[in-house]
Design a protein around this motif. Sequence first.
Motif, PDB file in Angstrom:
ATOM      1  N   VAL A   1      -2.196  -3.843   7.396  1.00  0.00           N
ATOM      2  CA  VAL A   1      -3.136  -3.307   6.420  1.00  0.00           C
ATOM      3  C   VAL A   1      -4.194  -4.369   6.158  1.00  0.00           C
ATOM      4  O   VAL A   1      -3.878  -5.509   5.802  1.00  0.00           O
ATOM      5  CB  VAL A   1      -2.419  -2.927   5.110  1.00  0.00           C
ATOM      6  CG1 VAL A   1      -3.418  -2.386   4.096  1.00  0.00           C
ATOM      7  CG2 VAL A   1      -1.321  -1.896   5.385  1.00  0.00           C
TER       8      VAL A   1
ATOM      9  N   ARG B   1      -4.847  -7.268   2.833  1.00  0.00           N
ATOM     10  CA  ARG B   1      -3.655  -7.729   2.137  1.00  0.00           C
ATOM     11  C   ARG B   1      -3.511  -9.244   2.313  1.00  0.00           C
ATOM     12  O   ARG B   1      -4.000  -9.821   3.291  1.00  0.00           O
ATOM     13  CB  ARG B   1      -2.393  -7.046   2.690  1.00  0.00           C
ATOM     14  CG  ARG B   1      -2.432  -5.522   2.607  1.00  0.00           C
ATOM     15  CD  ARG B   1      -2.576  -5.031   1.188  1.00  0.00           C
ATOM     16  NE  ARG B   1      -1.442  -5.461   0.362  1.00  0.00           N
ATOM     17  CZ  ARG B   1      -1.356  -5.234  -0.939  1.00  0.00           C
ATOM     18  NH1 ARG B   1      -2.358  -4.624  -1.583  1.00  0.00           N
ATOM     19  NH2 ARG B   1      -0.305  -5.630  -1.611  1.00  0.00           N
TER      20      ARG B   1
ATOM     21  N   ASP C   1       0.869  -1.172   0.000  1.00  0.00           N
ATOM     22  CA  ASP C   1       0.000   0.000   0.000  1.00  0.00           C
ATOM     23  C   ASP C   1       0.907   1.223   0.000  1.00  0.00           C
ATOM     24  O   ASP C   1       1.592   1.489   0.990  1.00  0.00           O
ATOM     25  CB  ASP C   1      -0.908  -0.034   1.235  1.00  0.00           C
ATOM     26  CG  ASP C   1      -1.950   1.068   1.212  1.00  0.00           C
ATOM     27  OD1 ASP C   1      -1.575   2.236   0.971  1.00  0.00           O
ATOM     28  OD2 ASP C   1      -3.131   0.767   1.462  1.00  0.00           O
ATOM     29  N   ARG C   2       0.913   1.976  -1.111  1.00  0.00           N
ATOM     30  CA  ARG C   2       1.881   3.050  -1.271  1.00  0.00           C
ATOM     31  C   ARG C   2       1.758   4.097  -0.179  1.00  0.00           C
ATOM     32  O   ARG C   2       2.763   4.595   0.350  1.00  0.00           O
ATOM     33  CB  ARG C   2       1.717   3.703  -2.648  1.00  0.00           C
ATOM     34  CG  ARG C   2       2.747   4.778  -2.915  1.00  0.00           C
ATOM     35  CD  ARG C   2       2.706   5.234  -4.355  1.00  0.00           C
ATOM     36  NE  ARG C   2       3.735   6.251  -4.593  1.00  0.00           N
ATOM     37  CZ  ARG C   2       3.974   6.797  -5.771  1.00  0.00           C
ATOM     38  NH1 ARG C   2       3.274   6.423  -6.847  1.00  0.00           N
ATOM     39  NH2 ARG C   2       4.926   7.711  -5.899  1.00  0.00           N
TER      40      ARG C   2
END
Length: 941
Positions: free
Chosen positions: A763, A766, A713-714
């Motif tokens: 997160v 994922r 996740d950027r």
Amino acid sequence: MSSLPIAFSAPLALIALAVLPVLWLILRVTPPRPKRIDFPPLKIMRDLIPQRETPAHTPWWLLALRMAVAALAILAVAGPVWNPVRDAAALRGPLLLLVDNGFGAATDWLERQAIAESRIMAAGREGRPVAVVGLAEAPAEIALAEPQGALERLRALSLQPHAPDRSAHLQRLEAFWRAQPQAETVWVADGLGIGGGDADFLARLKQEAGAGRLSIHAGPADQRALTTPENLAGALTVKVLRPTVNAAASGQVRALDLKGLPLGDAPFVFGGNELETTARLTLPIEVRNAVSRLEITGERSAGAVALLDDRAKRRRVGIVSGATADTAQPLLSPTYYVSRALSPFAEIREPRAGSTDPVGELLAQNLSVLILADIGALDGDTAAKVSAFVERGGVLLRFAGARLAASSDELTPVRLRRGGRTLGGGLSWETPRKLAPFTRESPFFGSSLAEDVRVTRQILAEPEPDLARKTWAALEDGTPVVTGERRGDGVLAMVHVTADTTWSNLPLSGLFVEMLRKVVAMSGTSATEGQGGEVRVETLSPTRVLDGQGAFRSPPATAQPVARNFTGRATLAHPPGIYGPTDGAMAVNTLAPADTLAALDLAALGAPILPIDQPVARDIRPQLLVLALLLLVADTLATLWLGGRMNLARFRRAAPAALLLAFALAALPIPDAAQAQQPPAPPAPPAEQRPPVPHDLVTAASATRLAYVVTGDRGVDDMSKAGMAGLNIVLGARTALEPGEAAGVDIARDELALYPILYWPVVAGRPIPSAETLRKVEAYMKGGGLVIFDTRDAMSTRPGGGTTPEGDQLRRMLQTLDIPELEPIPRDHVLTKTFYILDGFVGRYDSGTTWVEVLPPASEDGRRPARAGDNVSPIVITSNDLAAAWAVGRRGEALVPMSGSDPRQREMALRAGVNLVMYALTGNYKADQVHVPALLERLGQ
């Protein structure tokens, strides 16, 4: 009787010494030495003048040399003995050799063996048969043997780790003395008496001494021994014994663990004429519970060793009372007398004031014994916990009271009758009742009965077929006062009176302490019950035993299992050592708790007492023969020299050639027949070619670097990178650490061992890492790494609202990991003081909870003990979004606002990060500061 230190087994051979003068006259004459002359013919003719030659005399020194050879040969034939054994009477009957080979002979065992060997060899020179009896061995028929066989029997005797049972051999000795009335008896005694069981043996030996057929070899009774180790409230104590006041008056006791590592030392001193003293080892309770062996330093004897097992450990006992706060005061509380009685030998735990689940709170502290004082009916969840605790091997002890009398449950050994029995009421007695003597089946059997104990009220047990079997103590009328039974691997016991003095004065007696001690000692035992009131006690096989000098060895063939309740001293069948499995081992010691050391009164026997350290009798025939041979060689060389056969010039000419030949022979290789038949060894394989270390790993290892997990996740990854960069700035500015640039790692591919801290933002949604990757993370944590899991969901969590998606994601990741038990970080955890002193660990949010590995329970003074080594919690779980609070931009500005109202929240979050890094790098060294008050007190400052 001659006082010279020599005797002869064949003295008639000494008559040959009278022939030496004749030999002197014969050897005085020797042919003259040949004269060397030149050989010119004319000189021969001129010198041929008749002359009368007379024999020359032998040089006096050569004659003396030959006389010495003859004298030495004659002395050797006479059988000379150096330091012969000298007794008051010269006996010619068989020799009976009694040897004390128990632990009391350990200090000078070699000297005792040498004395015994000299007596056997002396009997051999006189042609007398010998019988050898080891008094610490099993009694057997006494048979005479040739001296050589007796020597082999003596050398086969080993030093035993127990005291000799001399009286057990008396019957066989009587039979031998009747068959051999002229036998000489020699006793190599250790001089120790234990338990007073040698009276008959000594009386019979006194008869032999009166007939002049007994002699004794004994040394000073200076042995020391240990017995009765006790793990008391403040120290581990052990009783030190000595047989006489002449033994050493001081020494040191050393404590060792199962691996033989020293844990502490304690001095001891005997005062005046004291024969007993106590050594006290003041150690922390965790260290005391790890002690498995006590020994007197410098004393190599099984008696100088005391082994400890689980019975010597201080059990952790939890006490829960049903009393209300207004009555829970000293002298009024039902737990007061129980706590005072247990405190000398147990670690007391009580629940926190106001706890809603006191039983569950205590059971979570790894108790050995749980005591419920007047607790009525338990709810289903609590009852299930207590039942499982008992089934797993715990001990539940319940005391009666008004609440229990009004209710009942399944956690009692017998069915209870509602109400109770009171003085002056229905189903009552007119006067208080006394206790009846304990039956043999009772665990209290052997305890002294207190005559002044009176019971005024009790809870009655319903009649049932096996009530008598479950009754451990009863009143004079037979009604039970204490009942108990085995349930699973544990024990369920109940005292049918209160824990205070309301229903009886039992808590005021010493019997109360002894009963509680024996109940607590049941934790960890596994005796099983049989039928018909009989009790079948578990037996334990020996795993490691002591030898006579106190060292561990494998059990001998004579060692037999012991009962779990064995409390006696060691014997040949039950040598001192460790019995049973490691998780439930039992120690058997050389001496019983009530044993004392006493010196035997050997002088009262009326027999000659010879020292152990007297010079040993030695046959010097070999030495005389060797000396005679050497003198004979010297005589031969002297004769050659006088006869002109030894030409020194010729020897000098031949010496270089001989030396050269010797060196040549030495230089020749000596072929090995075994190797000559083998083919030549193949060439060694080339060294393993390892690939070069990648440059990125070298770079990563060149500096201390923090790391974060790249999640994919950027936004999260950028925030993690900025957060670790901000933390690096603070670490470089405020600490001695100069960290390298933070690294983003792919946990499936990158090497994790290079980073001390791994920040892992969770997160939701994922993919869960593979099993192989999770094992890699597990190995990282077990190898010393610290993983910070941050769910960042503190604002999303609601009390009673279930878990968040991030929480579910973390739970699925951790369910297959081998992680330790966790707890909310305590206020006194070392993490709160590794660099800054903190009250909590905040991040962007301040409402989340931080979890760490659970610490050992607090000690009695409320302090948590420091962990061993430098172990740190391998895992920290938070939901306060730490990276967001640490994150800074290129110009050092904060990237994310804080959610709380505290203007210093970001500063406190950065301080929390510094503490986490210092914790991971330096361990828990600051936890040792909890010992500073004790150290200062000991130093007198």
